[in-house]
Design a protein around this motif. Structure first.
Motif, PDB file in Angstrom:
ATOM      1  N   THR A 226     -12.364   2.838   1.512  1.00 56.34           N
ATOM      2  CA  THR A 226     -13.076   3.342   0.323  1.00 56.34           C
ATOM      3  C   THR A 226     -13.827   2.312  -0.622  1.00 56.34           C
ATOM      4  N   GLN A 227     -14.683   2.683  -1.230  1.00 59.12           N
ATOM      5  CA  GLN A 227     -15.487   1.774  -2.309  1.00 59.12           C
ATOM      6  C   GLN A 227     -14.677   0.975  -3.151  1.00 59.12           C
ATOM      7  N   HIS A 228     -13.670   1.936  -3.619  1.00 64.92           N
ATOM      8  CA  HIS A 228     -12.958   1.318  -4.676  1.00 64.92           C
ATOM      9  C   HIS A 228     -11.475   0.790  -4.072  1.00 64.92           C
ATOM     10  N   THR A 229     -11.093  -0.425  -4.087  1.00 65.90           N
ATOM     11  CA  THR A 229      -9.947  -0.805  -3.655  1.00 65.90           C
ATOM     12  C   THR A 229      -8.347  -0.067  -4.392  1.00 65.90           C
TER      13      THR A 229
ATOM     14  N   ASN B  40      -4.321   0.836  -4.574  1.00 67.54           N
ATOM     15  CA  ASN B  40      -2.976   0.558  -4.247  1.00 67.54           C
ATOM     16  C   ASN B  40      -2.481  -0.877  -4.165  1.00 67.54           C
ATOM     17  N   MET B  41      -3.157  -2.032  -4.845  1.00 65.21           N
ATOM     18  CA  MET B  41      -3.068  -3.377  -4.849  1.00 65.21           C
ATOM     19  C   MET B  41      -2.616  -3.766  -6.170  1.00 65.21           C
ATOM     20  N   ASP B  42      -1.264  -4.058  -5.941  1.00 70.18           N
ATOM     21  CA  ASP B  42      -0.457  -4.651  -7.153  1.00 70.18           C
ATOM     22  C   ASP B  42      -0.921  -6.195  -7.513  1.00 70.18           C
ATOM     23  N   PRO B  43      -1.729  -6.191  -8.824  1.00 66.11           N
ATOM     24  CA  PRO B  43      -2.168  -7.694  -9.105  1.00 66.11           C
ATOM     25  C   PRO B  43      -0.990  -8.728  -9.128  1.00 66.11           C
ATOM     26  N   ASP B  44       0.360  -8.215  -9.468  1.00 63.96           N
ATOM     27  CA  ASP B  44       1.501  -9.106  -9.550  1.00 63.96           C
ATOM     28  C   ASP B  44       2.075  -9.331  -8.126  1.00 63.96           C
ATOM     29  N   LYS B  45       1.438  -8.860  -7.088  1.00 64.73           N
ATOM     30  CA  LYS B  45       2.041  -9.168  -5.824  1.00 64.73           C
ATOM     31  C   LYS B  45       1.315 -10.353  -5.105  1.00 64.73           C
ATOM     32  N   ARG B  46       2.190 -11.017  -4.439  1.00 67.30           N
ATOM     33  CA  ARG B  46       1.420 -12.207  -3.535  1.00 67.30           C
ATOM     34  C   ARG B  46       0.950 -11.473  -2.296  1.00 67.30           C
ATOM     35  N   VAL B  47      -0.407 -12.034  -1.873  1.00 67.90           N
ATOM     36  CA  VAL B  47      -1.140 -11.950  -0.853  1.00 67.90           C
ATOM     37  C   VAL B  47      -0.172 -11.610   0.520  1.00 67.90           C
ATOM     38  N   ILE B  48       0.709 -12.266   0.868  1.00 71.69           N
ATOM     39  CA  ILE B  48       1.421 -12.177   2.020  1.00 71.69           C
ATOM     40  C   ILE B  48       2.332 -11.360   2.143  1.00 71.69           C
ATOM     41  N   ARG B  49       3.052 -10.956   0.735  1.00 73.64           N
ATOM     42  CA  ARG B  49       4.095  -9.935   0.515  1.00 73.64           C
ATOM     43  C   ARG B  49       3.377  -8.579   0.296  1.00 73.64           C
TER      44      ARG B  49
ATOM     45  N   GLY C 141     -13.300 -10.639  -6.453  1.00 72.49           N
ATOM     46  CA  GLY C 141     -13.355  -9.398  -5.909  1.00 72.49           C
ATOM     47  C   GLY C 141     -13.864  -9.220  -4.310  1.00 72.49           C
ATOM     48  N   GLY C 142     -14.497 -10.065  -3.864  1.00 69.02           N
ATOM     49  CA  GLY C 142     -14.729 -10.120  -2.407  1.00 69.02           C
ATOM     50  C   GLY C 142     -13.435 -10.308  -1.461  1.00 69.02           C
ATOM     51  N   GLU C 143     -12.785 -11.383  -2.194  1.00 64.87           N
ATOM     52  CA  GLU C 143     -11.439 -11.746  -1.531  1.00 64.87           C
ATOM     53  C   GLU C 143     -10.458 -10.445  -1.518  1.00 64.87           C
ATOM     54  N   LYS C 144     -10.514  -9.576  -2.524  1.00 67.12           N
ATOM     55  CA  LYS C 144      -9.635  -8.610  -2.813  1.00 67.12           C
ATOM     56  C   LYS C 144     -10.077  -7.594  -1.790  1.00 67.12           C
TER      57      LYS C 144
END
Length: 632
Positions: free
Chosen positions: A389-392, A394-403, A445-448
């Protein structure tokens, strides 16, 4: 010759260093495309050139009268200001005079009998004559018209976000700066506006530094490429195609470390050289061309393995979506009207059309996130849907990328049965080990968006819905995605306005024209746009011809009705002759270029197109000049 010298530019956030000791020179006439992965600091570098305090260190050498005009990604405009005031917001005397004149003209048109307004208006008219400001005013209005801005008295706060950005672009272009810095200038522009902007920037007398994900635009405009990678800037001469060739050559030299990049750039280069006509051929022909490339690289069998996102897919039946008599509307805005369509296994469908015509809503309905008013969408039993979708989501900002990625899956199986871990998938998508341990809130923003895309693919879908996938993704990530889609055995429906992406991915198009009108086309997107533009111009010409004939007929029937010009017509007549003379000069130059044997085919075709447009415009102005002249 005016030059801008940048040296020792650096920027760090805590332990993260974006770039360090960046040094380069911008010469007069340069048109530089700035490339780099999301998160490497492209926008930060642009900001720092304009506001040096944004960087840790930077040295700038430039002439005292050197002027920079900057189009930011998020322009800052006064919501209470009118369009014309915003555009002429410069401090120059001519800009101030034109702004005063336009405001006086608006008041005069509202109350032409007011003696005070008349006096003010005529005094400003004399000042405009003395300053020879009419041509600048005409040029600016022409730029606004080309960018689709026609309501000059409207307040900025009443415009959409896309319209506000176009006003900001016009404000930047008219500034007569030594250097234009443009961050994603093609955002919210249609094909005709992008085509015009390409031509405008290619002839701009100053220098241009720009960031874009539009690779056709980049290839047409850029004379140099700066790539921000490994915390520094690498310079390349030429446009995007020449950059790809140099990258491929460089990566061949460093093949032991960079085999996967060699494959990437060679595939991109082959695509660029195929030409628009070839891009419009069937999907299988394009696959054959890529297979030829694979044979050329047989001496490097590990390259393809390293570069491919070779995720095993669930079996997909022939029937994917069966849409029958679908109707969907919001108040008076019709999205679907008795629409029936069958989406099958292996389809590559590009969905495009006017903003607000319902493309995203259509995807939401297909994804069963929005009910139809009537009709049905039957989804095949074997469909495993991935919806980008255009909007990201279900991404918890306090979670690490690998997790975060491991929460979706510990890894994926490739088609050959081998296993690829979440960490390896992240590495393929340019997340190094340091970034894999970072919190999501620390990503750009682009990395997300890049991480979100990877999460969708990790779920191993066999049907992909992609809503504007080129927004906020860097070119290298887009190329990885496009190469993945090339080998993807499932079905793809992609909403996009990106010509390059759709030409490369889509085998057919659904064009949403508004109010439930949907056209199907098997043309490439570029070919479709060219034909649509030609048809639009032909229709406009026919309408003008009809109006011209009606005017002549009325004049013949009532030759003595009109005795003299109105004030507005007199003003219009005064401006016509300079415009016609300017067009004559431009046409003469174009004819000269057409006769220049040094110009290549593409240059000659572009010159002929411009000559046809200017000839048509000149004819229309001459007709108007002759008509008004009879009443002088």
């Amino acid at each position: 010759m005016k030059t801008l010298n940048i040296s020792n530019a650096s920027k760090s956030f805590g332990e993260k260093t974006l770039f360090t000791d960046v040094t380069f020179t911008i010469n007069e006439g340069d048109r530089i495309g700035l490339l780099g992965l999301n998160g490497t600091g492209k926008t930060t570098l642009l900001d720092g050139i304009v506001n040096t305090s944004d960087l840790n260190t930077i040295n700038i050498e430039k002439p005292k009268d050197y002027k920079i005009s900057y189009l930011e990604q998020q322009p800052k405009l006064d919501a209470e200001s009118t369009v014309i005031d915003s555009v002429f917001n410069g401090s120059g005397e001519v800009f101030q005079l034109i702004r005063q004149y336009e405001n006086a003209l608006a008041k005069f048109n509202e109350n032409s009998t007011d003696a005070k307004l008349q006096d003010e208006f005529f005094k400003l008219q004399e000042k405009m004559n003395a300053a020879e400001a009419w041509q600048m005013e005409s040029d600016v209005k022409s730029i606004l018209n080309k960018l689709g801005i026609t309501e000059l008295d409207k307040k900025i706060g009443e415009l959409s976000g896309g319209q506000q950005r176009r006003v900001a672009l016009a404000q930047t272009l008219i500034s007569d700066a030594d250097l234009l810095i443009l961050d994603e200038p093609t955002n919210h522009l249609d094909y005709e506006a992008i085509d015009w902007l390409q031509s405008y920037l290619s002839k701009y007398k100053g220098s241009v530094l720009f960031v874009t994900h539009d690779r056709y635009f980049l290839n047409e405009v850029a004379t140099r490429i700066f790539e921000l990678e490994n915390r520094n800037v690498t310079e390349y001469d030429g446009n995007y195609e020449k950059y790809l060739q140099q990258k491929a050559d460089n990566e061949d030299i460093l093949a032991s470390e960079q085999h996967h990049k060699t494959q990437l750039y060679k595939q991109e280069l082959k695509w660029m050289r195929a030409g628009v006509k070839a891009r419009g051929t069937k999907q299988q022909a394009r696959k054959d061309r890529f297979n030829d490339l694979k044979e050329d690289l047989q001496d490097k069998p590990d390259v393809q393995k390293e570069m491919s996102i070779d995720i095993a897919q669930q079996r997909l039946g022939n029937d994917v979506f069966d849409i029958k008599d679908a109707n969907l509307a919001f108040k008076d805005h019709v999205i679907l009207k008795d629409f029936s369509y069958l989406v099958s296994r292996g389809d590559r469908i590009g969905i495009t059309g006017a903003n607000g015509s319902g493309k995203t809503t259509f995807l939401n309905a297909i994804a069963d996130q929005l009910p139809l008013d009537s009709g049905e969408i039957k989804t095949g039993q074997t469909v495993r849907l991935g919806y980008y979708t255009q909007h990201t989501r279900n991404m918890d900002p306090d979670k690490r990328v690998i997790r975060y990625l491991e929460s979706i899956g510990q890894g994926v199986k490739n088609n050959d049965g081998s296993h690829m871990s979440a960490s390896q998938m992240l590495d393929t998508f340019k997340f190094d080990h340091q970034m894999q341990g970072a919190f999501i809130r620390e990503l750009s923003g682009g990395e997300k968006r890049r991480l979100y895309l990877l999460a969708i693919l990790m779920d191993q879908p066999n049907v992909l819905l992609l809503d504007e996938p080129t927004n906020n993704l860097d070119i290298e990530t887009l190329t990885i995605l496009e190469n993945y889609l090339d080998s993807f055995k499932g079905t793809v429906l992609a909403v996009s306005h990106d010509r390059y992406f759709l030409d490369k991915v889509a085998a057919k198009l659904l064009i949403f024209e508004g109010q439930g009108e949907i056209e199907e086309s098997y043309d490439s997107y570029s070919n479709y746009l060219q034909k649509a533009t030609a048809a639009k111009q032909a229709k406009h010409h026919a309408v003008q011809e009809q109006k011209h004939e009606e005017t002549k007929q009325k004049a013949a029937e009532k030759p003595d009705v009109k005795k003299k010009l109105t004030y507005a017509e007199q003003m219009e007549f005064n401006k016509l002759e300079p415009k016609i003379e300017k067009l004559d000069d431009e046409m003469a130059q174009l004819k000269k270029e057409l006769n220049d044997p040094e110009n290549g085919y593409e240059k000659l075709m572009d010159c002929q197109r411009q000559l046809d447009e200017k000839t048509k415009e000149s004819d229309e102005l001459m007709d108007r000049w002759e008509y008004l002249g009879q009443f002088i």
